[in-house]
Design a protein around this motif. Structure first.
Motif, PDB file in Angstrom:
ATOM      1  N   PRO A  37     -41.904 130.249  -4.133  1.00 26.46           N
ATOM      2  CA  PRO A  37     -41.082 129.441  -5.048  1.00 26.46           C
ATOM      3  C   PRO A  37     -40.412 130.338  -6.074  1.00 26.46           C
ATOM      4  O   PRO A  37     -41.046 131.230  -6.646  1.00 26.46           O
ATOM      5  N   ARG A  38     -39.129 130.107  -6.279  1.00 31.38           N
ATOM      6  CA  ARG A  38     -38.402 130.902  -7.266  1.00 31.38           C
ATOM      7  C   ARG A  38     -38.688 130.364  -8.657  1.00 31.38           C
ATOM      8  O   ARG A  38     -38.776 129.155  -8.852  1.00 31.38           O
ATOM      9  N   ARG A  88     -27.018 141.721  -5.822  1.00 26.22           N
ATOM     10  CA  ARG A  88     -26.560 140.417  -5.344  1.00 26.22           C
ATOM     11  C   ARG A  88     -26.280 139.488  -6.511  1.00 26.22           C
ATOM     12  O   ARG A  88     -26.836 139.645  -7.597  1.00 26.22           O
ATOM     13  N   GLY A  89     -25.417 138.498  -6.276  1.00 36.15           N
ATOM     14  CA  GLY A  89     -25.135 137.500  -7.299  1.00 36.15           C
ATOM     15  C   GLY A  89     -26.380 136.681  -7.591  1.00 36.15           C
ATOM     16  O   GLY A  89     -27.148 136.380  -6.684  1.00 36.15           O
ATOM     17  N   HIS A  90     -26.578 136.362  -8.836  1.00 40.85           N
ATOM     18  CA  HIS A  90     -27.770 135.611  -9.221  1.00 40.85           C
ATOM     19  C   HIS A  90     -27.502 134.851 -10.514  1.00 40.85           C
ATOM     20  O   HIS A  90     -26.496 135.040 -11.170  1.00 40.85           O
ATOM     21  N   ARG A  91     -28.447 133.968 -10.855  1.00 42.03           N
ATOM     22  CA  ARG A  91     -28.365 133.235 -12.109  1.00 42.03           C
ATOM     23  C   ARG A  91     -29.331 133.878 -13.091  1.00 42.03           C
ATOM     24  O   ARG A  91     -30.420 134.294 -12.717  1.00 42.03           O
ATOM     25  N   ARG A  92     -28.906 133.970 -14.336  1.00 48.58           N
ATOM     26  CA  ARG A  92     -29.787 134.523 -15.355  1.00 48.58           C
ATOM     27  C   ARG A  92     -29.785 133.597 -16.552  1.00 48.58           C
ATOM     28  O   ARG A  92     -28.812 132.905 -16.828  1.00 48.58           O
ATOM     29  N   SER A  93     -30.910 133.559 -17.247  1.00 46.41           N
ATOM     30  CA  SER A  93     -31.013 132.669 -18.399  1.00 46.41           C
ATOM     31  C   SER A  93     -30.265 133.283 -19.579  1.00 46.41           C
ATOM     32  O   SER A  93     -30.164 134.496 -19.718  1.00 46.41           O
ATOM     33  N   ILE A  94     -29.749 132.411 -20.430  1.00 47.78           N
ATOM     34  CA  ILE A  94     -29.015 132.837 -21.614  1.00 47.78           C
ATOM     35  C   ILE A  94     -29.950 132.718 -22.802  1.00 47.78           C
ATOM     36  O   ILE A  94     -30.608 131.687 -22.988  1.00 47.78           O
ATOM     37  N   SER A  95     -29.999 133.757 -23.616  1.00 41.77           N
ATOM     38  CA  SER A  95     -30.893 133.729 -24.774  1.00 41.77           C
ATOM     39  C   SER A  95     -30.333 132.815 -25.856  1.00 41.77           C
ATOM     40  O   SER A  95     -29.122 132.621 -25.955  1.00 41.77           O
ATOM     41  N   PRO A  96     -31.184 132.247 -26.684  1.00 47.36           N
ATOM     42  CA  PRO A  96     -30.702 131.384 -27.771  1.00 47.36           C
ATOM     43  C   PRO A  96     -29.768 132.116 -28.728  1.00 47.36           C
ATOM     44  O   PRO A  96     -28.853 131.535 -29.282  1.00 47.36           O
TER      45      PRO A  96
END
Length: 122
Positions: A40-41, A63-71
């Motif tokens: 599970p990712r 590779r293309g990926h999603r990353r979280s954005i910091s507050p």
């Protein structure tokens, strides 16, 4: 035989395209069971941004990926949004003074010299 496309290894070394010999299939069972379920990712908490695929300076491809954005990044982006533009427009409206819009002062006629081509008389 299987063709292996040219690629870069994780340590940055380049591997030319080549033919690889496939292993002969045997009737003996494998010693390690095959993993059928994918891991599970991790689900990033909060908003995310998509990072397009790119190449690092050492030549490896990410590779293309999603990353979280910091507050903190969210606060910076929110602070430089349309709020600054609204403040500028408000200051311009206040600086022009009350009642002075795009009307020409009384007793003057608007000049049409910019829109009418000049004619030369001899």
């Amino acid at each position: 035989m299987t063709y292996v496309r040219p690629h870069y290894r994780r340590d940055g070394t380049y591997v030319k395209g080549h033919n690889r010999r496939t292993r002969p299939r045997t009737a003996q069972p494998r010693t390690a069971p095959r993993r059928t379920a994918q891991r599970p990712r991790p689900v990033p908490a909060g908003p995310t941004a998509y990072v397009r695929p790119y190449y690092r300076t050492d030549g490896t491809r990410v590779r293309g990926h999603r990353r979280s954005i910091s507050p903190r990044t969210i606060a910076v982006v929110a602070g430089t949004g349309g709020g600054g533009l609204m403040l500028l427009l408000l200051l311009l409206a206040l600086a022009s003074g009350p009642g002075t819009g795009s009307k020409a002062p009384a007793g003057t006629t608007p000049s049409h010299s910019a829109s009418v081509p000049a004619t030369h008389h001899r």
